[in-house]
Design an enzyme around this catalytic site. Structure first.
Site, PDB file in Angstrom:
ATOM      1  CB  CYS A  42      57.371  43.081 -15.270  1.00  0.00           C
ATOM      2  SG  CYS A  42      57.042  41.975 -16.667  1.00  0.00           S
ATOM      3  CG  ASP A  44      61.120  42.369 -19.523  1.00  0.00           C
ATOM      4  OD1 ASP A  44      62.366  42.380 -19.613  1.00  0.00           O
ATOM      5  OD2 ASP A  44      60.358  42.609 -20.488  1.00  0.00           O
ATOM      6  NE  ARG A  46      63.118  43.954 -21.957  1.00  0.00           N
ATOM      7  CZ  ARG A  46      62.198  44.360 -22.845  1.00  0.00           C
ATOM      8  NH1 ARG A  46      62.573  45.010 -23.929  1.00  0.00           N
ATOM      9  NH2 ARG A  46      60.924  44.126 -22.644  1.00  0.00           N
ATOM     10  CG  HIS A  98      58.687  46.790 -18.059  1.00  0.00           C
ATOM     11  ND1 HIS A  98      59.052  46.479 -19.355  1.00  0.00           N
ATOM     12  CD2 HIS A  98      58.075  45.676 -17.574  1.00  0.00           C
ATOM     13  CE1 HIS A  98      58.705  45.222 -19.619  1.00  0.00           C
ATOM     14  NE2 HIS A  98      58.116  44.716 -18.566  1.00  0.00           N
ATOM     15  CB  CYS A 101      55.074  45.411 -20.158  1.00  0.00           C
ATOM     16  SG  CYS A 101      54.725  43.908 -19.195  1.00  0.00           S
TER      17      CYS A 101
HETATM   18 CO    CO Z   1      56.791  43.160 -18.524  1.00  0.00          CO
END
Ligand code: CO
Length: 213
Positions: A42, A44, A46, A98, A101
């Site tokens: 992803c 993302d 993080r 994750h 998400c």
């Molecule tokens: Co995500």
């Protein structure tokens, strides 16, 4: 100030630190890359592939998008897979989702967010395939967590069904497709116990998932 000096300072420091720990590091890497792993994760912020796996530059080939989707018609993702498998000779493709998400949550909530709604349709398809299982779960959080996992499983299957991976297996190339999930709350990866190494392994993962028992 528009030049983002802080980032360049940090980069400078990082390059110095790397060189201090291995004076030959950049010289060795500049010759060629030879990663063993392709990470599809992803976007993302993080969930950065290298940091959470403790891998150095050169060790993992990375493709990231919203909610780690492998769409059959996404030339970007397919090109990464092809280059990884056919040119870099990668032996492991890891699809890593994750918990927490935002893409999964947005798909679940089905609100209007504009263009991205078209992308999130991929996740809503996953949800539709597995609605009976999701309906068995009590809380919203449990449903969302499970949808994050199911999305990984379905994207693993999508990787396996690409012409690229099928072609590699037909040539008896050693190539394993893995499904993992990362927990942003504790920084730990979990293996979803999927490891597909040949065409014959795929059908099991396509069986209807469990429903309420
Ligand atoms: Co995500």
């Amino acid at each position: 100030m528009r030049i983002l000096k802080k980032i360049f300072d940090q980069n400078n420091q990082w390059a110095q630190d790397m060189t201090r720990s291995d004076p030959d590091f950049f010289h060795k890497l500049s010759g060629q890359q030879n990663p063993q792993y392709l990470w599809i994760g992803c976007a993302d912020s993080r969930v950065p592939a290298n940091q959470i796996t403790g891998m150095l530059p050169g060790q993992v080939f990375v493709h990231r998008n919203i909610a780690n989707i492998v769409s059959h018609t996404d030339l970007n993702c397919l090109s990464v897979i092809q280059y990884g498998v056919e040119v870099l000779k990668i032996k492991h493709i890891i699809v890593c989702g994750h918990y927490g998400c935002g893409g999964i949550k947005a798909a679940w909530e089905d609100k209007e967010n504009g263009l991205i709604d078209n992308w999130l349709r991929n996740i809503q398809d996953v949800q539709r395939f597995h609605q009976p299982e999701l309906d068995c779960l009590q809380s919203e959080n449990e449903k969302l967590d499970r949808l994050c996992e199911l999305n990984v499983i379905e994207q693993v299957v999508n990787v396996c069904r690409t012409t690229i991976v099928r072609g590699a297996w037909q040539l008896n190339r050693e190539l394993a497709i893995h499904g993992w999930i990362y927990n942003v709350k504790d920084g730990l990866l979990k293996d979803l116990d999927i490891c597909i190494t040949n065409q014959g392994d795929i059908p099991d993962t396509l069986l209807p998932r469990m429903s309420c028992s």
